[in-house]
Write a protein that holds these residues in place. Structure first.
Motif, PDB file in Angstrom:
ATOM      1  N   THR A 108      -0.967   2.880   5.225  1.00 21.85           N
ATOM      2  CA  THR A 108      -2.323   3.053   5.758  1.00 21.85           C
ATOM      3  C   THR A 108      -3.232   1.941   5.692  1.00 21.85           C
ATOM      4  O   THR A 108      -3.690   1.752   6.785  1.00 21.85           O
ATOM      5  N   ASP A 164       0.717  -1.153   0.136  1.00 17.34           N
ATOM      6  CA  ASP A 164       0.053  -0.042  -0.172  1.00 17.34           C
ATOM      7  C   ASP A 164       0.807   1.392   0.076  1.00 17.34           C
ATOM      8  O   ASP A 164       1.389   1.545   1.027  1.00 17.34           O
ATOM      9  N   THR A 165       1.003   2.049  -1.124  1.00 12.75           N
ATOM     10  CA  THR A 165       1.796   3.182  -1.444  1.00 12.75           C
ATOM     11  C   THR A 165       1.131   4.325  -0.664  1.00 12.75           C
ATOM     12  O   THR A 165       1.831   5.285  -0.668  1.00 12.75           O
ATOM     13  N   THR A 166      -0.084   4.373   0.085  1.00 12.38           N
ATOM     14  CA  THR A 166      -0.668   5.431   0.616  1.00 12.38           C
ATOM     15  C   THR A 166      -0.192   5.190   2.162  1.00 12.38           C
ATOM     16  O   THR A 166      -0.463   4.287   2.716  1.00 12.38           O
TER      17      THR A 166
END
Length: 634
Positions: A405, A395-397
């Motif tokens: 996140t 998850d690159t967020t």
């Protein structure tokens, strides 16, 4: 190591003095409780003096009471020891120069603090009789250094084909994919013996008299099958990684104080055609089940609105087990890439096998199994746990702390807490993490190495983690203060990145450490040494073997007497495998290999990911049907 340069192995022990008073109040049966007032930290058992032999380590411990949480800070000669913040700590390898040092600990809580009395360390000169030691976990210690610096029998002078070779083997039923373990001077009903513990893919745990090998011996002290009536070992699930059967794949862990060896075994119920994973704790002296075991492994994990459930048929316990502070940790690989599978980590009490916590690092995604080519998770002095996750959703967020996140951390070198609930504390994933996962060139094919204290020329101490995967890069991370590197799409924000120095076929093994040097043996590459200078690994190897090691490369193991007589041992895979021994100071000098003796005297069959275990003058190597034993010839 010099004075005050220690590698710590941690356990966490505290006693919380909390009392509950209840009664039956009135006709409604209401229970009343009277809380105990908070109490200051107090020491009930002081650290005691320790006497060891040069080349060994010393362990100091304290028992304390008081309102939790309790904190600990150990000191040597009045100065704080970095990262020595548990109730028990173990020094690094000692020399006679360390003799006379004094150790004490400050115990604190919100109510106050107290300092223990000082315990004195005595280090006697080494003798040839002091090489016997326990090997209770994968690669000797929780840092996974792969070094046994208490081996005083085997030296570069006597490890030659004229003096050293195959003494025989212990025959077993099933493949030996796990590293054997060893206890010195164990008291048994028939007397005191050195005991070798071996687990197999046929689901059997064996205990052998380690000193009784002759020929192809099938005589054991005891053996225990982990298969209940009506069950057989698992089939290979159509995957050739572990075949033809799956029973016990991972390296167990031994807790000598509890008289237990902990083992994870897979089986199949023939009536229902279902698969089962169980955690066993077996008595070290007779193989009987302990603590109400075995424990069937089940798990669910929820993050946000997503809940995943552990399906035992989709997984195998490939990485070795880890114990930290009375808790057993398991990490899970899939069968090849048979979806669905995700990244499970589970913890269990060593005292009663109850499950204490579960974490999934790909709960909203897929893949992300934990293989590490059979290596085990590592742990630092504070009890934090490190392992490398295979290809999977990342998850690159990121949140304000730089953590994913949604909690999805596929392709991550992860640092997690050892206390319940398990949680991700820090991590590193390469900037091209998605591309690596898509191309199956993931990080998780290799295993972790935590370096002991590394000091640069300015006197700054660094705590580093090293790892590599299928992209053949060497990643070095700072494991302190949230500095592992996390994810950055523009650049890999890590302590050190070394490229182009390992074979292009990737790393399916783990690096090892000895005498300020990191040793690698990638697939299709030479065995290589990377010395550490001014706090960093050399950008190019200082020496390399003349032999090339095909798939999967090899995981080095080092034997030495303190910092002297270093020997690097590796097994070259193949139908007929080869055990190699190299001078640790100069890898171009091969001391021995098992093909040198005439008439196949030292030959043995290969096993893909096996790592040799060296203790008490002998080298133990797992094979498809035995443990081959090498040592000085009679």
């Amino acid at each position: 190591m010099g004075r005050g340069s220690f590698a710590f192995l941690a356990g966490a022990v505290f006693i919380a003095a909390v009392h509950f008073v209840s009664g039956c109040g009135g006709m409604n049966g209401v229970s009343n409780t009277t809380p105990t007032p908070p109490t200051a930290a107090a020491i009930t058992a002081q650290p005691t003096n320790q006497t060891v032999t040069a080349g060994q380590m010393a362990t100091f411990s304290v028992t304390a009471t008081g309102t939790p949480p309790l904190s600990f800070q150990w000191q040597m000669n009045g100065a704080n020891i970095s990262m020595a913040t548990a109730a028990t700590f173990t020094t690094g390898v000692l020399t006679t120069a360390n003799s006379g040092e004094q150790f004490r600990v400050m115990v604190s809580n919100v109510q106050g603090s107290v300092t223990s009395t000082a315990a004195t360390l005595t280090v006697n000169p080494a003798t040839s009789a002091s090489s016997n030691r326990d090997v209770v976990t994968y690669h000797y210690d929780n840092l996974r250094t792969g070094q046994n610096t208490q081996e005083l029998t085997l030296t570069p002078a006597n490890v030659t084909s004229a003096k050293f070779g195959k003494l025989g083997s212990f025959a077993v039923q099933g493949r030996v994919d796990a590293q054997p373990l060893y206890l010195a001077n164990l008291i048994l009903p028939g007397g005191t013996k050195n005991v070798l513990y071996v687990v197999t893919e046929h689901g059997i745990v064996y205990a052998f008299d380690a000193d009784s090998v002759s020929g192809n011996s099938s005589t054991f002290l005891w053996s225990t099958s982990t298969l209940p009536v009506g069950e057989v070992t698992s089939d290979d699930r159509g995957c050739g990684q572990v075949t033809p059967e799956i029973g016990i794949t991972s390296t167990p862990v031994i807790n000598r104080a509890r008289n237990a060896i902990y083992v994870v075994a897979m089986s199949k119920n023939t009536a229902t055609n279902t698969y089962i994973q169980r955690l066993h704790a077996l008595d070290l002296t007779n193989g009987h089940e302990l603590f109400g075991g075995p424990k069937t492994i089940t798990a669910t994990f929820t993050r946000g609105t997503t809940t995943v459930t552990f399906d035992p048929k989709q997984y195998k316990e490939r990485p070795g087990l880890l114990e930290v502070g009375g808790t057993i940790y398991t990490t899970w690989a899939s069968h090849c890439d048979f979806v669905p599978y995700t990244a499970w980590i589970m913890s269990y009490s060593a005292a009663d096998l109850s499950q204490s916590s579960v974490l999934n690092l790909d709960v909203n995604g897929d893949h992300g199994g934990i293989w590490m080519s059979g290596a085990a998770p590592a742990a630092d002095a504070a009890g934090n746990i490190y392992f490398i996750v295979g290809n999977g959703t990342f998850d690159t967020t990121l949140d304000v702390n730089g953590l994913p996140t949604a909690g999805d951390c596929g392709n991550c070198y992860a640092k997690i807490s050892s206390t319940a609930p398990l949680k991700l504390l820090d991590y590193f994933t390469p900037l091209n993490t998605q591309a690596e996962s898509d191309a199956d060139t993931d990080f998780g094919s290799g295993g972790p190495l935590l370096l002991p204290d590394i000091t640069d020329t300015a006197g700054t101490i660094h705590h580093l983690a090293v790892g590599s995967g299928k992209d053949s890069n060497i990643y070095v991370m700072d494991r302190d203060n949230g500095n592992m590197g996390k994810f950055n799409a523009a650049h890999d924000n890590i302590y050190q990145l070394i490229t182009g120095q390992l074979g292009a076929n990737g790393v399916f093994s783990k690096p090892s450490f000895f005498d300020n040097t990191v040793y690698y043996c990638a697939s299709g590459d030479f065995l290589k040494a990377f010395p550490i200078t001014n706090g960093k690994l050399a950008g190019t190897p200082s020496s390399a073997s003349l032999a090339i090691f095909g798939f999967p490369g090899a995981t080095p193991t080092i034997s030495a007497s303190g910092a002297t007589n270093g020997i690097v041992w590796v097994v070259q895979n193949g139908g007929n495998a080869i055990l190699h021994a190299y001078d640790a100071n100069k890898l171009t000098t091969e001391l021995y290999n098992s093909n040198q003796a005439a008439n196949g005297r030292d030959s043995f069959l290969g096993n893909k990911f096996i790592t040799p275990m060296i203790v008490n003058g002998k080298v133990y190597v797992g094979t498809p049907s035995s443990v081959a034993v090498f040592g000085l010839l009679p």
